[in-house]
Design a protein around this motif. Sequence first.
Motif, PDB file in Angstrom:
ATOM      1  N   LEU A  21     -39.529 -13.478  37.788  1.00  0.00           N
ATOM      2  CA  LEU A  21     -39.404 -13.448  39.242  1.00  0.00           C
ATOM      3  C   LEU A  21     -39.828 -12.110  39.816  1.00  0.00           C
ATOM      4  N   GLN A  22     -39.439 -11.040  39.125  1.00  0.00           N
ATOM      5  CA  GLN A  22     -39.822  -9.720  39.604  1.00  0.00           C
ATOM      6  C   GLN A  22     -41.333  -9.539  39.561  1.00  0.00           C
ATOM      7  N   VAL A  23     -41.950 -10.012  38.503  1.00  0.00           N
ATOM      8  CA  VAL A  23     -43.409  -9.911  38.420  1.00  0.00           C
ATOM      9  C   VAL A  23     -44.066 -10.726  39.526  1.00  0.00           C
ATOM     10  N   GLN A  24     -43.517 -11.958  39.733  1.00  0.00           N
ATOM     11  CA  GLN A  24     -44.093 -12.806  40.771  1.00  0.00           C
ATOM     12  C   GLN A  24     -43.917 -12.177  42.157  1.00  0.00           C
ATOM     13  N   ALA A  25     -42.772 -11.576  42.423  1.00  0.00           N
ATOM     14  CA  ALA A  25     -42.570 -10.931  43.713  1.00  0.00           C
ATOM     15  C   ALA A  25     -43.489  -9.757  43.883  1.00  0.00           C
ATOM     16  N   GLY A  26     -43.708  -9.013  42.848  1.00  0.00           N
ATOM     17  CA  GLY A  26     -44.594  -7.859  42.948  1.00  0.00           C
ATOM     18  C   GLY A  26     -46.045  -8.235  43.044  1.00  0.00           C
ATOM     19  N   ASN A  27     -46.406  -9.428  42.514  1.00  0.00           N
ATOM     20  CA  ASN A  27     -47.803  -9.851  42.516  1.00  0.00           C
ATOM     21  C   ASN A  27     -48.109 -10.869  43.598  1.00  0.00           C
ATOM     22  N   CYS A  28     -47.197 -11.107  44.520  1.00  0.00           N
ATOM     23  CA  CYS A  28     -47.474 -12.037  45.618  1.00  0.00           C
ATOM     24  C   CYS A  28     -48.630 -11.504  46.477  1.00  0.00           C
ATOM     25  N   LYS A  29     -49.468 -12.438  46.854  1.00  0.00           N
ATOM     26  CA  LYS A  29     -50.575 -12.073  47.731  1.00  0.00           C
ATOM     27  C   LYS A  29     -50.494 -12.918  48.989  1.00  0.00           C
ATOM     28  N   LEU A  30     -50.369 -12.250  50.117  1.00  0.00           N
ATOM     29  CA  LEU A  30     -50.264 -12.931  51.404  1.00  0.00           C
ATOM     30  C   LEU A  30     -51.471 -12.559  52.269  1.00  0.00           C
ATOM     31  N   THR A  31     -52.059 -13.566  52.879  1.00  0.00           N
ATOM     32  CA  THR A  31     -53.229 -13.345  53.731  1.00  0.00           C
ATOM     33  C   THR A  31     -53.005 -14.033  55.066  1.00  0.00           C
ATOM     34  N   LEU A  32     -53.140 -13.267  56.117  1.00  0.00           N
ATOM     35  CA  LEU A  32     -52.977 -13.803  57.471  1.00  0.00           C
ATOM     36  C   LEU A  32     -54.362 -14.101  58.039  1.00  0.00           C
ATOM     37  N   THR A  33     -54.569 -15.314  58.507  1.00  0.00           N
ATOM     38  CA  THR A  33     -55.877 -15.720  59.023  1.00  0.00           C
ATOM     39  C   THR A  33     -55.715 -16.425  60.368  1.00  0.00           C
ATOM     40  N   SER A  34     -56.811 -16.418  61.129  1.00  0.00           N
ATOM     41  CA  SER A  34     -56.888 -17.164  62.387  1.00  0.00           C
ATOM     42  C   SER A  34     -58.342 -17.501  62.640  1.00  0.00           C
ATOM     43  N   SER A  35     -58.593 -18.720  63.038  1.00  0.00           N
ATOM     44  CA  SER A  35     -59.975 -19.150  63.268  1.00  0.00           C
ATOM     45  C   SER A  35     -60.619 -18.412  64.436  1.00  0.00           C
ATOM     46  N   THR A  36     -59.801 -17.816  65.297  1.00  0.00           N
ATOM     47  CA  THR A  36     -60.343 -17.114  66.466  1.00  0.00           C
ATOM     48  C   THR A  36     -60.349 -15.595  66.289  1.00  0.00           C
ATOM     49  N   ALA A  37     -59.985 -15.124  65.096  1.00  0.00           N
ATOM     50  CA  ALA A  37     -59.922 -13.675  64.868  1.00  0.00           C
ATOM     51  C   ALA A  37     -61.306 -13.114  64.566  1.00  0.00           C
ATOM     52  N   GLN A  38     -61.565 -11.944  65.079  1.00  0.00           N
ATOM     53  CA  GLN A  38     -62.792 -11.187  64.804  1.00  0.00           C
ATOM     54  C   GLN A  38     -62.393  -9.767  64.448  1.00  0.00           C
ATOM     55  N   ASP A  39     -62.651  -9.432  63.165  1.00  0.00           N
ATOM     56  CA  ASP A  39     -62.271  -8.105  62.669  1.00  0.00           C
ATOM     57  C   ASP A  39     -60.789  -7.820  62.910  1.00  0.00           C
ATOM     58  N   GLY A  40     -59.957  -8.830  62.662  1.00  0.00           N
ATOM     59  CA  GLY A  40     -58.526  -8.650  62.797  1.00  0.00           C
ATOM     60  C   GLY A  40     -58.015  -8.678  64.219  1.00  0.00           C
ATOM     61  N   LEU A  41     -58.878  -9.048  65.178  1.00  0.00           N
ATOM     62  CA  LEU A  41     -58.484  -9.094  66.593  1.00  0.00           C
ATOM     63  C   LEU A  41     -58.637 -10.517  67.125  1.00  0.00           C
ATOM     64  N   VAL A  42     -57.653 -10.941  67.887  1.00  0.00           N
ATOM     65  CA  VAL A  42     -57.722 -12.219  68.585  1.00  0.00           C
ATOM     66  C   VAL A  42     -57.639 -11.921  70.078  1.00  0.00           C
ATOM     67  N   TYR A  43     -58.690 -12.308  70.801  1.00  0.00           N
ATOM     68  CA  TYR A  43     -58.723 -12.088  72.247  1.00  0.00           C
ATOM     69  C   TYR A  43     -58.227 -13.349  72.940  1.00  0.00           C
ATOM     70  N   ALA A  44     -57.241 -13.191  73.789  1.00  0.00           N
ATOM     71  CA  ALA A  44     -56.642 -14.329  74.487  1.00  0.00           C
ATOM     72  C   ALA A  44     -56.621 -14.055  75.982  1.00  0.00           C
ATOM     73  N   VAL A  45     -56.721 -15.127  76.742  1.00  0.00           N
ATOM     74  CA  VAL A  45     -56.709 -15.037  78.199  1.00  0.00           C
ATOM     75  C   VAL A  45     -55.343 -15.478  78.704  1.00  0.00           C
ATOM     76  N   LEU A  46     -54.787 -14.697  79.576  1.00  0.00           N
ATOM     77  CA  LEU A  46     -53.460 -14.964  80.108  1.00  0.00           C
ATOM     78  C   LEU A  46     -53.406 -16.360  80.726  1.00  0.00           C
ATOM     79  N   GLY A  47     -52.450 -17.176  80.220  1.00  0.00           N
ATOM     80  CA  GLY A  47     -52.236 -18.504  80.783  1.00  0.00           C
ATOM     81  C   GLY A  47     -53.235 -19.545  80.357  1.00  0.00           C
ATOM     82  N   GLN A  48     -54.135 -19.239  79.429  1.00  0.00           N
ATOM     83  CA  GLN A  48     -55.164 -20.194  79.025  1.00  0.00           C
ATOM     84  C   GLN A  48     -55.220 -20.310  77.512  1.00  0.00           C
ATOM     85  N   GLY A  49     -55.472 -21.552  77.041  1.00  0.00           N
ATOM     86  CA  GLY A  49     -55.730 -21.773  75.624  1.00  0.00           C
ATOM     87  C   GLY A  49     -54.487 -21.655  74.758  1.00  0.00           C
TER      88      GLY A  49
END
Length: 351
Positions: A21-49
Amino acid sequence: MPQVRAITSFIRCIFFCVSILQVQAGNCKLTLTSSTAQDGLVYAVLGQGAIRIDCQVNCGQQVDSKFYHNFNLLENPHIMVNRKSLFIHDIQKSVHGNYSCCVNIQQQTTCSNSITVLVFELPIISLMSRDKLIKPLGGSATMSANVSGDNLMWHAVWHVNGNPLWNSTVQLNFRLKQEWRVDLVIPNLQYTDQGLYRLAVTSGHTLPLYSPDKELAVQGPPEIPSGLRVLPVPAGNGTSSRLRVRWISPAPPDHLKYNTPATTFRVSYQALGHAWKEQHVRGTEVILNDIAPCTVLNVKVAGCNLIGCSQASQTVQQKTSVSHNSGIALINTFMMSRCDVLAVLSVRSMA
């Protein structure tokens, strides 16, 4: 002894499982993704989408991930969260910030990369005046629009007839809080500057917003008079002659529809070897009086309005005649024209 061996095996198993368990916790790999992200940035319009952010977890076992917003456990009524995804269905200013996901195994926390959501408020664009702008040829014109809103991170480009004016001179003038006036200055106006103008404003990675169209018309001198004719007028008892000058005042073509027709005309005439003379008239006809007999006269006409005068028409040449009462009897004898005989007599009288 068998009991001792069993207890020893059980303890070894516990230590082995914990180490896994300790090895698995230390070797966990988490990746955050979004189809609308560009270089780690998501541009959103207030009140839309809406925005979806997924957490991909690779720990070798089934674990639940938790989402964090600005390093705090996500607690936002505008955001729906399941085990591996979050959905931002109502874009408010409160969703602006950094997002990440984390897992905790055996009191060891592993977190993903972060994605930043930038919330933009669409600017409001309004024209200073929507009235048609009519300016003289060679003058200057200024197109003005107001851009307002909480977010001033925008880029403005003027367009004419749907084409961007990348090389135009744009002046930004700060007027009031959160409001800018964007001016387009057009010097030395030409007919090619005519058209429909509008301001395009891009905020972040959003599609451009456009102001209403504003028409610019360039007004210049009238068209060149056409159909110029110079006709002799029958002479009276004296030795002077008169000429009738007529012409046509054409209407402006469609692309110069804002040019006003000529209100006056400048008639220029010149006897060969003499200076030009001018007469200004309102109609399309004039009588030139007191022209000496046997004079070769050059005549041209230009139309004028409040902006200026057109170019002169093509020059028409006309020769005046001699009075029937000039008493020249040598014409039939020497087969000479009346003007030729008069010229000879004039030379002799001067001698």
